[in-house]
Motif scaffolding. Structure first.
Motif, PDB file in Angstrom:
ATOM      1  N   ILE A 322       0.826  -1.213   0.000  1.00 46.71           N
ATOM      2  CA  ILE A 322       0.000   0.000   0.000  1.00 46.71           C
ATOM      3  C   ILE A 322       0.859   1.261   0.000  1.00 46.71           C
ATOM      4  N   VAL A 323       2.009   1.220   0.680  1.00 43.97           N
ATOM      5  CA  VAL A 323       2.921   2.370   0.663  1.00 43.97           C
ATOM      6  C   VAL A 323       3.468   2.576  -0.747  1.00 43.97           C
ATOM      7  N   SER A 324       3.803   1.474  -1.429  1.00 42.48           N
ATOM      8  CA  SER A 324       4.305   1.565  -2.800  1.00 42.48           C
ATOM      9  C   SER A 324       3.257   2.190  -3.721  1.00 42.48           C
ATOM     10  N   ALA A 325       1.994   1.761  -3.569  1.00 47.97           N
ATOM     11  CA  ALA A 325       0.923   2.318  -4.402  1.00 47.97           C
ATOM     12  C   ALA A 325       0.724   3.800  -4.118  1.00 47.97           C
ATOM     13  N   LEU A 326       0.780   4.175  -2.833  1.00 46.97           N
ATOM     14  CA  LEU A 326       0.607   5.577  -2.468  1.00 46.97           C
ATOM     15  C   LEU A 326       1.748   6.425  -3.014  1.00 46.97           C
ATOM     16  N   ALA A 327       2.984   5.912  -2.918  1.00 44.51           N
ATOM     17  CA  ALA A 327       4.139   6.641  -3.441  1.00 44.51           C
ATOM     18  C   ALA A 327       4.013   6.840  -4.951  1.00 44.51           C
ATOM     19  N   THR A 328       3.507   5.831  -5.630  1.00 47.78           N
ATOM     20  CA  THR A 328       3.306   5.947  -7.084  1.00 47.78           C
ATOM     21  C   THR A 328       2.294   7.037  -7.406  1.00 47.78           C
ATOM     22  N   GLN A 329       1.203   7.099  -6.655  1.00 44.74           N
ATOM     23  CA  GLN A 329       0.212   8.150  -6.875  1.00 44.74           C
ATOM     24  C   GLN A 329       0.806   9.537  -6.633  1.00 44.74           C
ATOM     25  N   CYS A 330       1.605   9.644  -5.556  1.00 40.97           N
ATOM     26  CA  CYS A 330       2.249  10.941  -5.272  1.00 40.97           C
ATOM     27  C   CYS A 330       3.196  11.324  -6.409  1.00 40.97           C
ATOM     28  N   ALA A 331       3.942  10.353  -6.921  1.00 39.70           N
ATOM     29  CA  ALA A 331       4.865  10.634  -8.022  1.00 39.70           C
ATOM     30  C   ALA A 331       4.105  11.098  -9.257  1.00 39.70           C
ATOM     31  N   GLU A 332       2.943  10.511  -9.496  1.00 42.74           N
ATOM     32  CA  GLU A 332       2.138  10.935 -10.653  1.00 42.74           C
ATOM     33  C   GLU A 332       1.658  12.366 -10.478  1.00 42.74           C
ATOM     34  N   ARG A 333       1.320  12.749  -9.249  1.00 42.96           N
ATOM     35  CA  ARG A 333       0.900  14.131  -9.011  1.00 42.96           C
ATOM     36  C   ARG A 333       2.059  15.104  -9.217  1.00 42.96           C
ATOM     37  N   TRP A 334       3.241  14.710  -8.774  1.00 50.54           N
ATOM     38  CA  TRP A 334       4.414  15.537  -9.032  1.00 50.54           C
ATOM     39  C   TRP A 334       4.642  15.683 -10.545  1.00 50.54           C
ATOM     40  N   GLN A 335       4.457  14.593 -11.268  1.00 52.89           N
ATOM     41  CA  GLN A 335       4.670  14.642 -12.715  1.00 52.89           C
ATOM     42  C   GLN A 335       3.661  15.574 -13.383  1.00 52.89           C
ATOM     43  N   ARG A 336       2.411  15.543 -12.925  1.00 52.74           N
ATOM     44  CA  ARG A 336       1.418  16.454 -13.486  1.00 52.74           C
ATOM     45  C   ARG A 336       1.769  17.902 -13.175  1.00 52.74           C
ATOM     46  N   LEU A 337       2.267  18.131 -11.955  1.00 57.34           N
ATOM     47  CA  LEU A 337       2.691  19.480 -11.597  1.00 57.34           C
ATOM     48  C   LEU A 337       3.840  19.933 -12.494  1.00 57.34           C
ATOM     49  N   ALA A 338       4.802  19.029 -12.740  1.00 58.40           N
ATOM     50  CA  ALA A 338       5.931  19.364 -13.593  1.00 58.40           C
ATOM     51  C   ALA A 338       5.469  19.724 -14.997  1.00 58.40           C
ATOM     52  N   SER A 339       4.514  18.967 -15.522  1.00 56.34           N
ATOM     53  CA  SER A 339       4.015  19.231 -16.873  1.00 56.34           C
ATOM     54  C   SER A 339       3.308  20.584 -16.940  1.00 56.34           C
ATOM     55  N   ARG A 340       2.523  20.905 -15.915  1.00 57.43           N
ATOM     56  CA  ARG A 340       1.799  22.169 -15.930  1.00 57.43           C
ATOM     57  C   ARG A 340       2.742  23.360 -15.800  1.00 57.43           C
ATOM     58  N   VAL A 341       3.731  23.212 -14.920  1.00 60.01           N
ATOM     59  CA  VAL A 341       4.705  24.304 -14.764  1.00 60.01           C
ATOM     60  C   VAL A 341       5.499  24.513 -16.025  1.00 60.01           C
ATOM     61  N   LYS A 342       5.944  23.427 -16.638  1.00 59.63           N
ATOM     62  CA  LYS A 342       6.741  23.518 -17.862  1.00 59.63           C
ATOM     63  C   LYS A 342       5.960  24.153 -18.986  1.00 59.63           C
ATOM     64  N   ALA A 343       4.645  23.890 -18.999  1.00 63.09           N
ATOM     65  CA  ALA A 343       3.799  24.458 -20.052  1.00 63.09           C
ATOM     66  C   ALA A 343       3.297  25.843 -19.699  1.00 63.09           C
ATOM     67  N   ASP A 344       3.772  26.347 -18.522  1.00 61.56           N
ATOM     68  CA  ASP A 344       3.337  27.672 -18.054  1.00 61.56           C
ATOM     69  C   ASP A 344       1.818  27.710 -17.924  1.00 61.56           C
ATOM     70  N   ASP A 345       1.261  26.603 -17.398  1.00 62.70           N
ATOM     71  CA  ASP A 345      -0.179  26.492 -17.238  1.00 62.70           C
ATOM     72  C   ASP A 345      -0.455  26.007 -15.834  1.00 62.70           C
ATOM     73  N   VAL A 346      -0.655  26.954 -14.916  1.00 67.26           N
ATOM     74  CA  VAL A 346      -0.846  26.604 -13.515  1.00 67.26           C
ATOM     75  C   VAL A 346      -2.139  27.185 -12.948  1.00 67.26           C
ATOM     76  N   PRO A 347      -3.264  27.016 -13.622  1.00 67.49           N
ATOM     77  CA  PRO A 347      -4.494  27.600 -13.127  1.00 67.49           C
ATOM     78  C   PRO A 347      -5.091  26.831 -11.946  1.00 67.49           C
ATOM     79  N   SER A 348      -4.722  25.581 -11.782  1.00 67.95           N
ATOM     80  CA  SER A 348      -5.353  24.782 -10.727  1.00 67.95           C
ATOM     81  C   SER A 348      -4.277  24.152  -9.875  1.00 67.95           C
ATOM     82  N   VAL A 349      -4.719  23.642  -8.698  1.00 72.29           N
ATOM     83  CA  VAL A 349      -3.805  23.032  -7.746  1.00 72.29           C
ATOM     84  C   VAL A 349      -3.894  21.523  -7.874  1.00 72.29           C
ATOM     85  N   VAL A 350      -2.741  20.860  -7.816  1.00 73.73           N
ATOM     86  CA  VAL A 350      -2.713  19.405  -7.930  1.00 73.73           C
ATOM     87  C   VAL A 350      -3.394  18.788  -6.724  1.00 73.73           C
TER      88      VAL A 350
END
Length: 350
Positions: A322-350
């Motif tokens: 369960i910790v591994s699954a949770l860490a994977t979800q957190c990593a996916e949220r970080w990745q979405r944040l990275a994509s939004r920042v890189k695209a200069d598109d930050v209208p919403s919060v992860v």
């Protein structure tokens, strides 16, 4: 303090608070000599001095009160006085009682015998310090030094020779009874987060919450303003070497931190800690609530490269999946944040 023929007797324990209290708080009582027992663990390398006993017995002055461990009726302080009373043929002797554990009674005995009458020798005090290190490993070197009449440096060296008694604890009890971290590194990191959260907070308020001194908080604030690591290099080096002999590669910094690096430097051209310090220097992040939140989110990823190894080792097997699954979800949220920042598109919060 009690003055008598065997010199000034300081009838209190170490400055560290512990169960049993201070003997001088209790009234003096007359105790049958026959009911008293010698200490279970001798402080001295040799038995009582017969010459000193005769000297005390030959005096017309009333002998100062001895101190007795109530639970065992063993004499904590005053064996020479007890022997002198026996030599005089007295059936009773004045005594105060100490309530506490046998380990605390031993500490009391050491403190009481360090200076007065026949002071403990250096080797006797050193041996006593070794025993206190084993029974009270949570005490600081200065607290044990105060009890034994040694220097804190000497106690620290003996702690290391004994295999680091208490080295597995993250905090120790000082002479004033307060608990403080063994290393101020963690306290510095806490102070750094508090400063980012509340830049207007006073040094004393942050010091109290982080468990470090106001002077250390001042240094942390100055390091943050200069964009430096809040933990000095020497402390970081000690922490790294203690963490592991072969810690392995440091975990990669999330892409979001690299995307926010200084202009002119790509994400892979700077160390994660350098990128983080550059972010801390940016007023647009430091002075906004969400900017400070971002810094707090990034900090554990970059300032302690071995943290994740220690965290992984602490996960119990029945929670690993369960910790591994949770860490994977957190990593996916970080990745979405990275994509939004890189695209200069930050209208919403992860």
């Amino acid at each position: 303090m009690v003055l008598g023929t065997d010199g000034p007797t300081q009838v209190h324990s170490t400055d560290v608070a512990y169960p049993g209290g201070v003997a001088e708080q209790f009234e003096v009582r007359r105790v049958p000599v026959a009911s008293l027992r010698p200490p279970a663990d001798a402080l001295r390398e040799e038995a009582e001095s017969a010459e000193h006993v005769r000297l005390l017995a030959g005096s017309d002055a009333e002998l100062p009160s001895i101190v007795v461990h109530r639970a065992t009726m063993r004499v904590i302080d005053g064996m020479h006085r007890l022997r002198a009373a026996e030599l005089r043929g007295e059936k009773e002797i004045s005594a105060r009682f100490f309530d506490g554990s046998a380990q605390d009674a031993f500490v009391f005995a050491v403190r009481a015998n360090v200076w007065h009458g026949l002071p403990l020798s250096l080797s006797e005090r050193t041996a006593a310090a070794g025993r206190i290190l084993r029974s009270h490993p949570q005490w600081s070197n200065r607290a044990i030094a105060a009890a034994t009449g040694l220097s804190a440096k000497t106690v620290g060296a003996q702690r290391r020779r004994l295999g680091g008694a208490g080295s597995d604890t993250t905090s120790r009890i000082g002479r004033d009874g307060r608990t403080r971290p063994v290393s101020s590194a963690e306290g510095r990191r806490i102070a750094g987060r508090l400063i980012l959260e509340s830049p207007e907070a006073s040094l004393r308020v942050i010091a109290r919450q982080a468990g470090i001194s106001p002077g250390t908080v001042r240094d942390v604030r100055a390091r943050l303003s200069r964009g430096e690591d809040v933990v000095p290099p020497r402390q970081r080096a000690r922490g790294d070497s203690a963490a592991s002999q072969d810690p392995g590669p440091a975990p990669a910094c999330p892409p979001a931190a690299g995307a926010a690096a200084d202009v002119g430097a790509g994400p892979l051209e700077q160390e994660p800690s350098e990128i983080f310090r550059s972010l801390c220097r940016d007023p647009s992040l430091r002075m906004s609530e969400h900017g400070r939140q971002l810094l707090r989110m990034v900090e554990p990823h970059v300032l302690d490269p071995h943290l994740w190894d220690r965290v992984a080792e602490s996960v119990p097997p029945h929670r690993a999946q369960i910790v591994s699954a949770l860490a994977t979800q957190c990593a996916e949220r970080w990745q979405r944040l990275a994509s939004r920042v890189k695209a200069d598109d930050v209208p919403s919060v992860v």
